[in-house]
Design an enzyme around this catalytic site. Structure first.
Site, PDB file in Angstrom:
ATOM      1  CE  LYS A 128      37.920  45.207  47.550  1.00  0.00           C
ATOM      2  NZ  LYS A 128      36.933  44.562  46.651  1.00  0.00           N
TER       3      LYS A 128
ATOM      4  CG  PHE B 210      41.694  42.745  48.369  1.00  0.00           C
ATOM      5  CD1 PHE B 210      42.532  43.569  47.638  1.00  0.00           C
ATOM      6  CD2 PHE B 210      41.625  41.397  48.026  1.00  0.00           C
ATOM      7  CE1 PHE B 210      43.277  43.075  46.590  1.00  0.00           C
ATOM      8  CE2 PHE B 210      42.366  40.893  46.975  1.00  0.00           C
ATOM      9  CZ  PHE B 210      43.197  41.730  46.244  1.00  0.00           C
TER      10      PHE B 210
ATOM     11  CB  SER C 135      36.868  52.959  30.175  1.00  0.00           C
ATOM     12  OG  SER C 135      37.368  54.042  30.907  1.00  0.00           O
TER      13      SER C 135
ATOM     14  CB  SER D 189      38.792  54.429  40.436  1.00  0.00           C
ATOM     15  OG  SER D 189      37.833  54.821  39.491  1.00  0.00           O
ATOM     16  CB  SER D 190      41.491  50.269  42.813  1.00  0.00           C
ATOM     17  OG  SER D 190      40.906  49.196  42.111  1.00  0.00           O
TER      18      SER D 190
ATOM     19  CB  ILE E 203      37.988  35.799  45.191  1.00  0.00           C
ATOM     20  CG1 ILE E 203      36.942  36.240  46.212  1.00  0.00           C
ATOM     21  CG2 ILE E 203      37.450  34.678  44.316  1.00  0.00           C
ATOM     22  CD1 ILE E 203      36.466  35.172  47.141  1.00  0.00           C
ATOM     23  CB  VAL E 204      42.333  31.996  44.168  1.00  0.00           C
ATOM     24  CG1 VAL E 204      43.225  31.490  43.038  1.00  0.00           C
ATOM     25  CG2 VAL E 204      43.170  32.313  45.407  1.00  0.00           C
ATOM     26  N   GLY E 205      40.892  33.677  41.453  1.00  0.00           N
ATOM     27  CA  GLY E 205      40.086  33.449  40.260  1.00  0.00           C
ATOM     28  C   GLY E 205      40.368  34.480  39.195  1.00  0.00           C
TER      29      GLY E 205
ATOM     30  CD  GLU F 224      36.531  56.995  41.908  1.00  0.00           C
ATOM     31  OE1 GLU F 224      36.179  56.461  40.840  1.00  0.00           O
ATOM     32  OE2 GLU F 224      35.947  56.816  42.987  1.00  0.00           O
TER      33      GLU F 224
END
Length: 359
Positions: free
Chosen positions: A186, A184, A327, A192-193, A225-227, A16
């Site tokens: 991770k 996912f 941001s 920051s993905s 998660i669907v949302g 990052e």
């Protein structure tokens, strides 16, 4: 009135690094130069601390997030822990930079957001913006943070944790049975993905596992998660306040690194989010609860999923959220009544207040 001397600390060895440079640029341009004397301290990708006079001598391509880069400097810095009036020495001259009143760390990711930097500054007896050692460490580790939040009664996504030693035992079929697809993957200790993959097939799964292990010794595999993706900013020490929430509408499969910092069309931010008042209040309350559960101070951004049946699920906590022009954290406070320059002032004041109490 004497100016407070503020050290902006940015860069670092994590993936990052470029995000950090963008954050530093934004803070430097906005900070009140009549109130503060600014020291620009850039950490290069090898971990060397460098001193700069201004942005022109510090950053290359500073208007291009793809190409922004820390310039080389002929001045480096040595830190003298515990010394009150001569904490920093300029090298090679050995000249003292005088007492630093507060450090504003903008080093995102590993060695900046995970408690390492905070421990160094605490040991050196220097006030610094943001959460301390414990909060930074546990918030950065997604596995540990999930356990603490869940234990406090806050909803988190179901996930499985694996260490590098377990890599050969990770089976797509077993993980799929527990978490479903898509899922996912991770790194446990990045923000920051960075290193994140959204996967559905067996081939994508193992590619995602290998990719995540490039960034950390521990990874998590998490249900999708669907949302709606909702974020809320928290500010304060013992009596924190929370902002109005904002919503992220991504153009990609998920809110990736590029969508956050590179591609201006990668995501649409709706600030404030269009939500019922009762939901807004619940988000604000749960953001503060999460902040307190993880012993945060100063600032943090709490990221939620809001499901169709109005359940709030915490995605993650960011203890040094980005301060770039795109941001969410400063934007959330802007719509909540705190402008960018005032936000910087408040964070510096909170850092000094916290330090005086802890001495």
């Amino acid at each position: 009135m004497m100016k407070l001397k503020v050290g902006l600390l940015f860069g670092g060895k994590s993936p990052e690094h470029q995000v950090s440079l963008q954050s530093a640029k934004s803070v430097f341009e906005a900070i009140d130069k009549d109130k503060y004397e600014i020291l620009l301290i850039g950490i290069d990708k090898e971990g060397k601390w460098n001193l700069y006079d201004n942005l022109d001598t510090c950053l290359l391509n500073n208007n291009n997030p793809n190409l922004i880069e820390l310039k080389k400097s002929d001045k480096s810095i040595a830190l003298v822990p515990g010394e009150l009036s001569n904490q920093f020495l300029e090298l090679p001259s050995g000249a003292s930079l005088g007492k630093i009143d507060v450090i504003f760390p903008l080093v995102h990711g590993g060695l900046g957001e995970d408690g390492s930097m905070q421990g160094l500054l605490r040991f050196a007896n220097i006030p610094f913006v943001g959460p301390g050692v414990l909060a930074s460490a546990v918030s950065m580790d997604k596995d540990v943070a999930k356990r603490l939040l869940s234990d406090a009664g806050l909803r988190v996504a179901h996930s499985l944790t694996f260490t590098r030693k377990m890599k050969d035992t990770i089976a797509f079929k077993k993980v799929k049975k527990k978490l479903g697809t898509p899922m996912f993957i991770k790194p446990a200790n990045h923000g920051s993905s960075v290193g994140v993959s959204k996967v559905e097939s067996k081939e994508e799964f193992y590619q995602g596992i290998n990719h995540a292990f490039c960034y950390d010794q521990k990874i998590i595999v998490e249900e999708a998660i669907v949302g709606r993706e909702i974020e809320c900013a928290v500010l304060g020490n013992d009596e924190p306040i929370s902002s109005l929430p904002g919503e992220i509408l991504t153009q990609n499969t998920f809110y990736s690194y590029d969508a956050k910092y590179i591609d201006e069309k990668g995501a649409q931010l709706t600030i404030p989010a269009v939500l019922e008042d009762i939901v807004i209040q619940e988000i604000k309350e749960k953001a503060i609860k999460a902040f307190k559960v993880l012993h945060c101070e100063g600032l943090a951004r709490i990221d939620f999923f809001l499901t169709q049946n109005q359940k709030l699920i915490i995605n993650e906590i960011n203890t040094l959220p980005g301060f770039t022009k795109q941001s969410m954290y400063p934007k959330l406070w802007e719509v909540s009544g705190i402008q960018y320059k005032e936000l910087i002032n408040t964070l510096i004041s909170l850092a000094i207040e916290r330090h005086q109490i802890s001495i």
